[in-house]
Design an enzyme around this catalytic site. Structure first.
Site, short mmCIF file in Angstrom:
data_model
loop_
_atom_site.label_atom_id
_atom_site.label_comp_id
_atom_site.label_asym_id
_atom_site.label_seq_id
_atom_site.Cartn_x
_atom_site.Cartn_y
_atom_site.Cartn_z
N GLY A 1 0.81 -1.20 0.00
CA GLY A 1 0.00 0.00 0.00
C GLY A 1 0.84 1.26 0.00
CB SER A 2 0.49 4.50 -1.70
OG SER A 2 0.77 3.97 -2.97
N GLY A 3 1.54 5.35 0.99
CA GLY A 3 1.48 6.03 2.27
C GLY A 3 2.68 5.78 3.15
CG HIS A 4 3.77 2.40 4.14
ND1 HIS A 4 3.21 2.73 5.35
CD2 HIS A 4 2.98 1.40 3.62
CE1 HIS A 4 2.15 1.96 5.57
NE2 HIS A 4 1.99 1.16 4.55
CE LYS B 1 5.02 -3.01 3.78
NZ LYS B 1 4.89 -3.01 2.30
CG ASP C 1 1.14 -6.18 1.14
OD1 ASP C 1 0.06 -5.67 0.80
OD2 ASP C 1 2.10 -5.50 1.54
CG HIS D 1 -1.04 -0.40 7.58
ND1 HIS D 1 -0.30 -1.53 7.85
CD2 HIS D 1 -0.90 -0.15 6.26
CE1 HIS D 1 0.27 -1.95 6.72
NE2 HIS D 1 -0.08 -1.13 5.75
#
Length: 333
Positions: free
Chosen positions: A54-57, A105, A110, A219
């Site tokens: 996921g994006s945001g990291h 991860k 994922d 998250h």
């Protein structure tokens, strides 16, 4: 919560487009399906490395695509796993005939989606392996995982494994290096504030002004305990105690100490934390022979840190020192 965005639905696409313009010397971008790939991929005879999530990291994972690290990264929506289709396309794009390693991860979405993509790639004759990263010592199971979570230690796996692939190791050897790093790194985090997912528009959890969450996930998943704010040294001591209890060190060991910002923590505070962590390790006879400090595995604008400690040997030190040229890490080239 104010954010510097246009439409929440377009956050990832617009960010990746900006990344492409900024770093077109080292990457190229596929927009449909969406993934980021080394500009010189595929490289014949080289094991390809693919990661994502996921994006945001950011800068994880796209910021680590380039010489000496990843061959491709697949961004999902914010805090949402990418689907199998772009993972498969990225795998195909980096296949140079020596096989492909997926660095994943440990989050349920994922793991499942990378497994599906690997099955599809294998059906096309691509030799695909996977290493699941689970460096977080905070909790065994969470909202997103069965078992331990994969967090900032992923950066160390990608750098060291990328160096092994770059020097020409075969697929079995590259997998062995990734597994070795994963087995020798432990991470623990703390949140001072929550983050706000763009499409949600509100904090992912609530902390009082005088509260912190020990063992937070990237998250915003709950950690081990919620406590009153303490001085930085006391917080670092808590995080390191959990790490060192889980991965026994002995006096004379060498370590890489990684203090990672969660996105909203200023650099000055990261160095305060690093200073104390290095003191604690020195007191225990553990030599900090390599270091990394900065915002590398973030949780949007969350204030907080994670600490990762990797037990080093000569091979891992050599691979860490090897040249790298990505948007977020570069030295020696």
């Amino acid at each position: 919560m104010k954010k510097l965005i246009n439409d929440p639905k377009n956050v990832v696409n617009e960010a990746v487009a900006g990344f492409e313009v900024a770093h077109g010397d080292i990457v190229r971008v596929s927009h449909d399906p969406i993934f980021i790939v080394r500009s010189d991929a595929p490289i014949r005879g080289k094991v390809g490395l693919v990661s994502g999530g996921g994006s945001g990291h950011e800068p994880l994972h796209g910021g680590f695509v380039g010489y000496g690290m990843l061959d491709a990264a697949v961004p999902g929506a914010v805090f949402t796993s990418p689907t199998p289709d772009p993972i498969l396309a990225a795998t195909q794009a980096v296949d140079g005939g020596a096989g492909v390693l997926h660095i994943v991860k440990n989050y349920t979405g994922d793991v499942l989606n990378f497994e599906t993509a690997a099955d599809l790639a294998s059906a096309e004759g691509i030799d695909v392996r996977a290493v699941i990263i689970n460096d977080d010592v905070a909790v065994k199971d969470s909202l997103y995982t069965a078992g331990r979570r994969g967090v900032a230690g992923t950066v160390l796996v990608e750098k060291i494994t990328g160096a092994a692939a770059e020097r020409g190791d075969d697929l079995d050897a590259v997998v062995a290096v990734a597994e070795k790093v994963n087995s020798r790194v432990r991470t623990m985090g703390v949140a001072l504030t929550p983050c706000v997912v763009p499409h949600a528009g509100e904090p992912s959890f609530v902390l009082a002004d005088d509260e912190i969450e020990i063992g937070i996930g990237i998250h915003g998943e709950p950690g081990r305990e919620r406590i009153k704010l303490e001085p930085a040294d006391a917080i670092v001591d808590r995080l390191l105690a959990a790490i060192l209890d889980d991965l026994p060190f002995v006096r004379g060991d060498n370590a890489l100490l990684f203090v990672n910002g969660m996105g909203g923590t200023p650099q000055v505070e990261l160095y305060i934390a690093f200073r104390r962590a290095a003191e604690v390790l020195e007191e225990k006879g553990i030599a900090v022979t390599r270091s990394l400090i900065g915002n590398y595995t973030t949780s949007l604008e969350m204030a907080g840190i994670s600490i990762s400690v990797l037990k080093l040997d000569e091979e891992l030190m050599s691979l860490w020192d090897a040249p790298v040229q990505t948007a977020a890490l570069r030295w020696g080239r």
